[in-house]
Design an enzyme around this catalytic site. Structure first.
Site, PDB file in Angstrom:
ATOM      1  CB  SER A  27      -0.987  -0.153   1.149  1.00 35.90           C
ATOM      2  OG  SER A  27      -0.379  -0.057   2.548  1.00 35.90           O
ATOM      3  CG  ASP A 227      -2.663   4.421   8.837  1.00 37.23           C
ATOM      4  OD1 ASP A 227      -1.722   5.231   8.876  1.00 37.23           O
ATOM      5  OD2 ASP A 227      -3.326   4.197   7.696  1.00 37.23           O
ATOM      6  CG  HIS A 230      -1.153   3.391   4.917  1.00 37.33           C
ATOM      7  ND1 HIS A 230      -2.277   3.031   5.527  1.00 37.33           N
ATOM      8  CD2 HIS A 230      -0.770   2.550   3.983  1.00 37.33           C
ATOM      9  CE1 HIS A 230      -2.511   1.728   5.008  1.00 37.33           C
ATOM     10  NE2 HIS A 230      -1.478   1.526   4.299  1.00 37.33           N
TER      11      HIS A 230
END
Length: 261
Positions: A27, A227, A230
């Site tokens: 990601s 979070d 990321h």
């Protein structure tokens, strides 16, 4: 009939082989910069190093060249909302460095939440990476480098973390063989975060690889989204510049070496 812009790109590729950069991993390579919940505010969260230009192309999921624009992985990493990744700022910085002719091509292949074992030879992600790389070459490109940012999923299990270095080396050799590029440059990112507690083990493997033409850019300390996993948009821009610096420095050294022979 192909769109007019696609026809222009096809004609442009005839002038010279466009340098191709494969974007692979999970990601943080596909990009979550600026994503909040399930939305990405592209009107306010696209800084200049991420904005489109006809000099930066992208291979779409349909294997067509098009003008690259964020999010680069929107039709590749389809199960999550994609935002800013390092690809566009990398491309802008490489062009500004003057070592690659315009246009250059980005080939998005990253998929969020994937472990390195899922990128093993013969598995779906690996086969798609090779398929897209070959398609980019067939459509007028020449492979310049693989940009690899992955490993967060391998920090959950100590067994996986300890196997990371071996698996990454195998991936590099397999890619070079299947793409018929024995010296293919790979620039990997040492993790800034992880899903588990074994981040240090994976980072040590990434920073300690002793395979020729494999470089490492360290993302440690770059700002994270709330979070804690990321990279933020600003951090992705910084990382793109770091990756470009590594590429530009490496190609400069390689060129001097060839001239001195």
């Amino acid at each position: 009939m192909l769109p007019f812009f696609t026809l222009l790109l096809s004609a442009a590729t005839l002038a010279h082989k466009i340098p191709i950069f494969l974007l692979a991993g999970q990601s943080n390579m596909s990009g979550r910069g600026g994503v909040a919940g399930n939305s990405w505010d592209h009107f306010h969260l696209t800084p200049p190093p991420c904005r489109p230009t006809p000099d930066i192309l992208r291979l779409s999921s349909r294997l067509l060249w098009e003008e690259a624009r964020e999010p680069l992985h929107a039709d590749i990493d389809v199960h999550k909302t994609c935002g800013v990744g390092p690809g566009m700022p990398f491309a802008h910085a490489v062009l500004a460095g003057g070592s690659a002719p315009a246009p250059l091509g980005l080939v998005p292949c990253a998929v969020g939440g994937t472990a390195i074992s899922e990128w093993g030879r013969g598995r779906r992600l690996y086969l798609n990476l090779v398929r897209r790389a070959r398609a980019a070459v067939e459509k007028g490109g020449i492979l310049a480098a693989v940009l690899w940012y992955q490993g967060e999923s391998d920090t959950v299990s100590k067994v996986d973390a300890e196997a990371y270095g071996r698996r990454m080396e195998t991936l590099v050799w397999d890619l070079r063989r299947d793409l018929d590029e024995p010296d293919l440059l790979v620039i990997q990112v040492a993790l800034a975060s992880g899903e588990g507690k074994y981040v240090d083990i994976v980072r040590k493997a990434q920073k300690g690889m002793k395979v020729r033409n494999v470089l490492c850019v360290d993302a440690d300390g770059l700002q994270l989204e709330p979070d804690n996993l990321h990279l933020t948009t600003g951090a992705q821009v910084t990382l793109g510049q770091m990756l470009a610096d590594a590429y530009l420095n490496h190609t400069a050294v390689s060129s001097r070496f060839v001239r001195d022979l």
